[in-house]
Design an enzyme around this catalytic site. Structure first.
Site: not given
Length: 489
Positions: A175, A387
């Site tokens: 991320e 995810e």
């Protein structure tokens, strides 16, 4: 076609949220080791000293460090062929700049990868999943110091060479776009390790949203991560040309809340800043044309970007693009619109969507939209959802069973959305659910916010014996994995 042959099915965890053993076998302190627990109403706090009366969830987490063989056997029982995990940098180089790596840390991951291979499970390894050694923050100031690029490359070279025959799939930074979220110093704490002296030396807990943030340093650090990632891709391909090395971003899909053109333009700006900037640099190998005006608007002096850096970024593009997808968000310029606040995202509340107990707007159609948009933006680049998950309160019945139909419903709708995207030609190669086994929530620090198909007897008051048990969703996901997504209902 629906899901292609060889599609990768599995789950994803992060070392700091599952391993525990935070100082065992020579591991050094990492940034998440300083985070205290919270809940849906109580923000997590940061405390860079050890308070014996405080609760640091990552210190024990779910004790995966001592349960990994048991857990991987359960993953194999579900029919997985991929397991996304991260290496904790501080297990390999406890201070980040040590002359030699920590052999005990290297040996742990050797054993872990061997256990995966025993069941024909491919490890998908995140090299830096927020696990920046604390000493890199205190001694170097995090990634805003260009010297940290070389420290990261030394770490990469060590693990690439050690595991070149055991790991094929790698992700550089988890991320990476968290730095663009604009939430005080959270991006610095989680992604970059850039912190102000005042916060580094704090003796009382600090709300994450109150951490000091220096926008100039943040974007310099982000750029250095781009360079570090590109160099890692180049290095990895030199060590093993068969490596597949990808990026990873937190993709929060955005819609204009109204058809007002001002909302549409604001939505484009939001998408560009929070999603597209980092993807374009790592996938296309260049800053997008609008980056100059963006940095000017943000007040960021870009003199730190050199021609040499740009050449490295161009050469070190990733082999595949991965992202997290949990929710969508609405953008509006109108005052008075009902808003939602979930996991560092703020925006207008979508009247057509339901939300989780933590305010995350559930939008499976948004996943299909996201996949098709990304396939159009980055043609011929393999995509992977690494995810996707649903945090919820689970009830253990008297007989030990856990009936989590709500979790099955969430995943079922998202798997169907991916299937539609594949049928429309999206080059999707894999899917790893977030938190396939209960772990510590990064956002709240809770155990009670449970994601897993596997229940872990561990609670927010520090009780529990870490025993594992299967939820109803375990058996549902087993059918999905073993049928390559053909059995969903």
């Amino acid at each position: 076609m629906s899901f292609p042959k060889g599609f990768l099915w599995g789950g994803a965890v992060a070392a700091n949220q599952c391993e525990g053993a935070y100082l065992e076998d020579g591991k050094g302190l990492s940034v998440p080791d300083m985070l205290l627990g919270g809940d849906v109403n109580t923000p997590r706090t940061f405390l860079p000293v050890t308070d014996p009366n405080a609760f640091y969830p990552s210190h024990e987490a779910i004790d995966f460090y001592h349960h990994y063989k048991e857990d991987i056997a359960l993953f194999a029982e579900m029919g997985w062929n991929v397991f996304r995990l991260s290496i904790n940098w501080g297990r390999i180089f406890p201070n980040g700049d040590d002359a030699e790596p920590n052999e005990a840390g290297l040996a742990f991951y050797d054993s872990l990868f061997d256990e995966c291979k025993k069941y024909n499970i491919e490890p998908l390894v995140t090299i830096c999943h927020y696990e920046i050694p604390w000493a890199i923050v205190t001694k170097y100031g995090g990634f805003s110091n260009r010297a940290v690029i070389d420290l990261f490359l030394k770490y990469c070279e060590t693990i690439f060479k050690r595991y070149k025959d055991k790991v094929k799939y790698w992700l550089t930074f988890n991320e990476i776009n968290i730095a663009c979220m604009g939430e005080g110093g959270i991006g610095n704490l989680y992604g970059l390790g850039v912190m102000e002296e005042e916060d580094i030396n704090a003796t009382q807990p600090i709300k994450l949203s109150d951490l000091k943030s220096n926008r100039q340093r943040t974007y310099e650090a982000l750029h250095n991560e781009f360079v570090a990632s590109a160099k890692a891709v180049i290095l990895g391909h030199e060590i093993n040309p068969d490596f597949m090395i990808g990026n990873m971003i937190a993709h929060v899909t955005t819609y204009p809340l109204t058809p007002d053109p001002k909302d549409i333009l604001a939505c484009i700006d939001e998408e560009n800043l929070k999603n597209n900037l980092c993807c374009d640099v790592q996938v296309r190998g260049e800053y997008p044309v609008w980056a100059c005006s963006l940095f000017k608007k943000l007040g960021v002096d870009t003199s730190f970007i050199t021609d040499e850096d740009l050449a490295i970024i161009k050469k070190g593009t990733v082999d595949f693009h991965t992202f997290s997808y949990y929710m969508s968000n609405c953008i509006t310029t109108h005052q008075g619109a009902e808003t939602t606040n979930a996991n560092m995202t703020h925006g207008g509340k979508n009247p057509y969507l339901k939300a989780s107990d933590w305010g995350w707007q559930i939008d499976p159609d948004g996943l299909q939209y996201t996949l098709e948009t990304l396939a159009d933006r980055y043609p011929h680049v393999p995509l992977m959802v690494v995810e996707n998950g649903f945090g919820a309160f689970d009830k253990v019945e008297e007989d030990g069973s856990i009936h989590d139909d709500y979790r099955i419903s969430y995943f079922k709708s998202h798997v169907k959305a991916m299937k539609k995207a594949c049928e429309n030609g999206v080059p999707l190669i894999g899917y790893t659910t977030w938190g396939p086994i209960d772990l510590v929530s990064a956002g709240t620090g809770q155990y009670a916010k449970r994601y897993g198909f596997i229940y872990v007897d561990r609670h927010d008051d520090g009780t529990g014996d870490f025993a594992r048990s299967k939820k109803d969703s375990f058996f549902w996901y087993k059918k999905v994995c073993e049928s390559n997504g053909e059995i969903i209902d």
